[in-house]
Design a protein around this motif. Structure first.
Motif, PDB file in Angstrom:
ATOM      1  N   LYS A 219       1.298   4.050  -3.154  1.00 43.09           N
ATOM      2  CA  LYS A 219       1.170   5.489  -2.914  1.00 43.09           C
ATOM      3  C   LYS A 219       2.431   6.214  -3.380  1.00 43.09           C
ATOM      4  CE  LYS A 219       1.585   7.079   1.438  1.00 43.09           C
ATOM      5  NZ  LYS A 219       2.116   8.293   2.051  1.00 43.09           N
TER       6      LYS A 219
ATOM      7  N   GLN B 218       0.848  -1.205   0.000  1.00 41.89           N
ATOM      8  CA  GLN B 218       0.000   0.000   0.000  1.00 41.89           C
ATOM      9  C   GLN B 218       0.877   1.246   0.000  1.00 41.89           C
ATOM     10  OE1 GLN B 218      -2.142  -1.330   3.511  1.00 41.89           O
ATOM     11  NE2 GLN B 218      -4.043  -1.562   2.334  1.00 41.89           N
ATOM     12  N   GLU B 219       1.901   1.217   0.823  1.00 38.40           N
ATOM     13  CA  GLU B 219       2.845   2.341   0.886  1.00 38.40           C
ATOM     14  C   GLU B 219       3.508   2.558  -0.479  1.00 38.40           C
ATOM     15  OE1 GLU B 219       3.367   4.114   3.832  1.00 38.40           O
ATOM     16  OE2 GLU B 219       4.528   5.481   2.564  1.00 38.40           O
TER      17      GLU B 219
ATOM     18  N   HIS C 240       3.041   5.990  -7.334  1.00 42.22           N
ATOM     19  CA  HIS C 240       1.908   6.370  -8.192  1.00 42.22           C
ATOM     20  C   HIS C 240       1.330   5.172  -8.926  1.00 42.22           C
ATOM     21  CE1 HIS C 240       3.143  10.426  -7.222  1.00 42.22           C
ATOM     22  NE2 HIS C 240       4.360  10.115  -7.603  1.00 42.22           N
TER      23      HIS C 240
END
Lengths: 284, 176
Positions: free
Chosen positions: B95, B91-92, B98
């Protein structure tokens, strides 16, 4: 997207499955991975008033690699095929083909038995099993019987399995020599525009035996004995390849769809068969 | 109308029990019954993978499984992978690199990627593209999704080696 209502059963053994099939006849269907049947139910193209989920029926999830033959339970998934080291060593064409079927999620669920029993000419394993001269074992109220893969497919979605029978096992004579499963498709997960399964052996520089089957080029898979005969006792040179391609084209009967017109499919079938033979020969 | 079935699921660590019609697809169970709305619906032909969840260690398209089939099993969705305060490395990385735009494919993408990296902690670009082939994205062109998964793999491997955990590896190779 929304299937019609149905009754759901998850029997614990084959006797339970057969009892439901006997009670409900054509209104009952077995489901393995569900990745052909559920999509058809969601489009209301399959009407299944009584759905029998096979997942709890034991004894159909094993892969046994013997000296002379390999048995694969009907509930073995495509990802089980891909992950099985012993199977990859004994019959590498299975892994090669399974990696070209669908996508990761579908391969975790979709089973060998469902793929071969479905009867959709788009499925890859039927042609592969004809190439390998596999035998399908089905069980019904009267006991079990064996049906050669080369005699199993009658027309699209029509097979030698009776409605009250369940396909339990696929048995394959341990293949010898070089192999290839070559598939032309528009994208990942697509059924083949054309695909070819080839298993070939050599004696010195000469082809000693070969088995060829084609996928999605007729309303059934096509085992092309003539294509094989065109290669045996040759050095698999260009003339022999062309003869095999020509013989194969006599055996297939493609129809036009979004994958292309008949002439294109015949062209692709020849190209794919040539590639499959050349790759199998290089591995023989 | 068919009889309702008594269904038991463990979803993101929580036991759920309910009565449902046999025809209830797992994706609707999650979204409408349990209000777990991260997994999405992008098609009705089992192609897009927006509904991907993990069931007993398999990446599964929840639109192609009945809740009844999943009864007795454990289901993990994006919500069970990490939250705003404890982002999973994937998830990191999505983010940071992109790996999402509209975000509609993202829950399925990340859920699938957790399983891919479990099976193959050091995938090549080709292996990532092949291993993610059951998930369609309309926005990113996939390039940054590949980068995100590569970055997460690097991060997770560094964390694993620093804690000296043995990481099981399974080869996943591309056929084409």
């Amino acid at each position: 997207m929304i299937p019609a209502a149905f009754e759901y059963y998850r029997p614990q053994d084959m006797a339970g499955v057969l009892a439901i099939l006997e009670e409900h006849g054509d209104d009952a269907r077995v489901m393995a991975g569900g990745h052909s049947l559920i999509p058809m139910m969601k489009l209301r193209m399959a009407d299944v008033p009584h759905l029998i989920d096979l997942q709890d029926v034991g004894g159909m999830s094993d892969i046994d690699v013997g000296t002379d033959s390999i048995t694969i339970g009907a509930l073995v998934t495509q990802s089980d095929i891909i992950d099985h080291a012993g199977l990859a060593a004994a019959a590498p064409i299975l892994r090669e083909a399974a990696l070209q079927i669908a996508d990761p999620q579908v391969r975790y669920m979709g089973t060998v038995g469902g793929n071969v029993a479905n009867g959709d000419p788009g499925n890859d394993m039927p042609g592969l099993m004809q190439c390998l001269d596999a035998t399908f074992t089905v069980v019904g109220a009267d006991g079990t019987r064996d049906i050669p893969a080369r005699e199993f497919y009658e027309a699209a979605y029509m097979t030698a399995r009776e409605d009250d029978e369940v396909l339990t096992t696929v048995t394959i004579p341990t293949p010898k020599g070089g192999w290839a499963y070559e598939k032309q498709k528009r994208k990942i997960g697509d059924y083949a525009t054309a695909a070819a399964a080839v298993q070939i052996t050599k004696d010195g520089d000469t082809c000693s035996s070969v088995s060829i089957a084609m996928t999605n080029l007729s309303d059934t898979p096509i085992y092309s004995e003539a294509a094989g005969a065109a290669l045996v006792s040759t050095t698999v040179d260009d003339a022999a390849l062309k003869a095999a391609m020509a013989a194969m084209l006599e055996d297939i009967d493609p129809t036009e769809d979004n994958r292309g017109p008949v002439a294109f499919k015949k062209h692709v079938a020849g190209v794919i068969l040539r590639r499959a033979i050349e790759r199998a020969w290089s591995r023989a | 109308m068919s009889n309702k079935l008594h269904i038991k699921l463990n979803v993101n660590g929580k036991d759920e029990e309910f009565l449902a019609e046999p025809r209830e697809l797992l994706i609707y169970t999650l979204r409408e019954r349990l209000n777990i709305t991260g997994p999405h619906i992008g098609c009705e032909t089992s192609h897009c993978g927006a509904c991907t969840v993990t069931i007993d260690g398999k990446s599964v398209k929840a639109c192609t499984m009945f809740a009844a089939q999943a009864s007795g099993k454990s289901v993990t969705t994006i919500e069970g992978i990490g939250g705003p305060d404890n982002l999973h490395p994937l998830q990191e990385a999505f983010k940071e690199h992109h790996g999402l735009q509209c975000g509609y494919c993202t829950p399925g993408m990340i859920t699938r990627a957790t399983k891919l990296l479990e099976e193959n902690p050091n995938p090549t670009e080709e292996e990532i593209r092949f291993g993610m082939a059951g998930n369609i994205c309309r926005c990113t062109g996939y390039q940054n999704i590949v980068k995100s998964i590569q970055a997460a793999a690097t991060e997770m491997n560094a964390a694993a080696s620093s804690t000296s955990e043995a990481v099981g590896s399974k080869e996943v190779e591309a056929a084409e």
